[in-house]
Design an enzyme around this catalytic site. Structure first.
Site, PDB file in Angstrom:
ATOM      1  N   CYS A  34       1.310  -1.583  -0.149  1.00  0.00           N
ATOM      2  CA  CYS A  34      -0.493  -0.143  -0.060  1.00  0.00           C
ATOM      3  C   CYS A  34       0.649   1.286  -0.277  1.00  0.00           C
ATOM      4  CB  CYS A  34      -0.899  -0.080   1.078  1.00  0.00           C
ATOM      5  SG  CYS A  34      -1.799   1.204   1.106  1.00  0.00           S
ATOM      6  N   HIS A  87      -8.640  -3.571  -2.190  1.00  0.00           N
ATOM      7  CA  HIS A  87      -7.849  -2.637  -0.891  1.00  0.00           C
ATOM      8  C   HIS A  87      -8.297  -1.495  -1.528  1.00  0.00           C
ATOM      9  CE1 HIS A  87      -4.120  -2.104  -0.240  1.00  0.00           C
ATOM     10  NE2 HIS A  87      -3.980  -0.230  -1.043  1.00  0.00           N
ATOM     11  N   GLU A  88      -8.879  -0.917  -3.075  1.00  0.00           N
ATOM     12  CA  GLU A  88      -8.893   0.286  -2.945  1.00  0.00           C
ATOM     13  C   GLU A  88     -10.332   0.999  -2.246  1.00  0.00           C
ATOM     14  OE1 GLU A  88      -6.557   2.247  -3.501  1.00  0.00           O
ATOM     15  OE2 GLU A  88      -5.258   1.131  -3.997  1.00  0.00           O
TER      16      GLU A  88
END
Length: 183
Positions: free
Chosen positions: A106, A148-149
């Site tokens: 990340c 993830h986003e």
């Protein structure tokens, strides 16, 4: 530095905020205004993602409390997909799901990665910067990127999904606080 965005316009790279910054640890607000400000934000998000060598970026990673993410990420066939989603909703396959246990990193936890199992397929629905409905279907890394986003926009950083021991190890190695601020 200026970069070309998804639609060919120019954006300005903004600093990426890191784990521990409050905006990363709370759900983002839905976008309600589809105007030049939103277009500029999306252009800046692409510029910021490219400057940081990322494959996806949520608005709160540049300190903006808005449900928007951008991506330029390969799918399971190694074909790069580029786009943005405003007010996304994540769609996962029905149970049981095939999981992809792979390394994840990340931009808000710079330099560190950890293995994290996620569904191998994922889709997102939402709208574009002009309010048009959009749906993207992802496989491989693209499916991971969508999850993830969307997590970011819900106030979750990938390290929050790791065991406490691994999370502390990853955050310590990144030189970041080992506890998120309370929501």
């Amino acid at each position: 530095m200026a970069f070309r965005g998804e639609m060919g316009s120019t954006g300005i790279a903004r600093p990426i905020v890191v784990y521990g910054t409050p905006v990363l640890h709370r759900p983002c607000r839905p976008v309600t205004e589809f105007d030049d400000g939103l277009r500029a934000l999306i252009d800046d998000m692409f510029a910021s993602m490219y400057e940081a060598d990322g494959v996806g970026l949520a608005a709160n990673q540049i300190g903006v409390d808005a449900r928007v993410f951008v991506f330029d990420c390969p799918d399971a066939d190694d074909v790069n997909q580029v786009g943005h989603v405003v007010n996304p909703t994540l769609v996962l396959p029905d149970l049981p799901r095939e999981l992809d246990d792979d390394s994840e990193g990340c931009l808000s936890v710079p330099g560190e990665h950890a293995d994290l199992a996620r569904p191998a397929l994922a889709s997102v629905t939402g709208v574009t910067m002009t309010g048009e409905p959009v749906r993207y279907d992802g496989t491989g890394m693209l499916a991971r990127c969508f999850q993830h986003e969307t997590d970011h926009l819900d106030g979750t950083v990938y390290v929050d999904r790791l065991s406490k021991r691994i999370r502390k190890k990853v955050l310590k190695a990144a030189g970041l606080p080992t506890e998120a601020p309370s929501r």
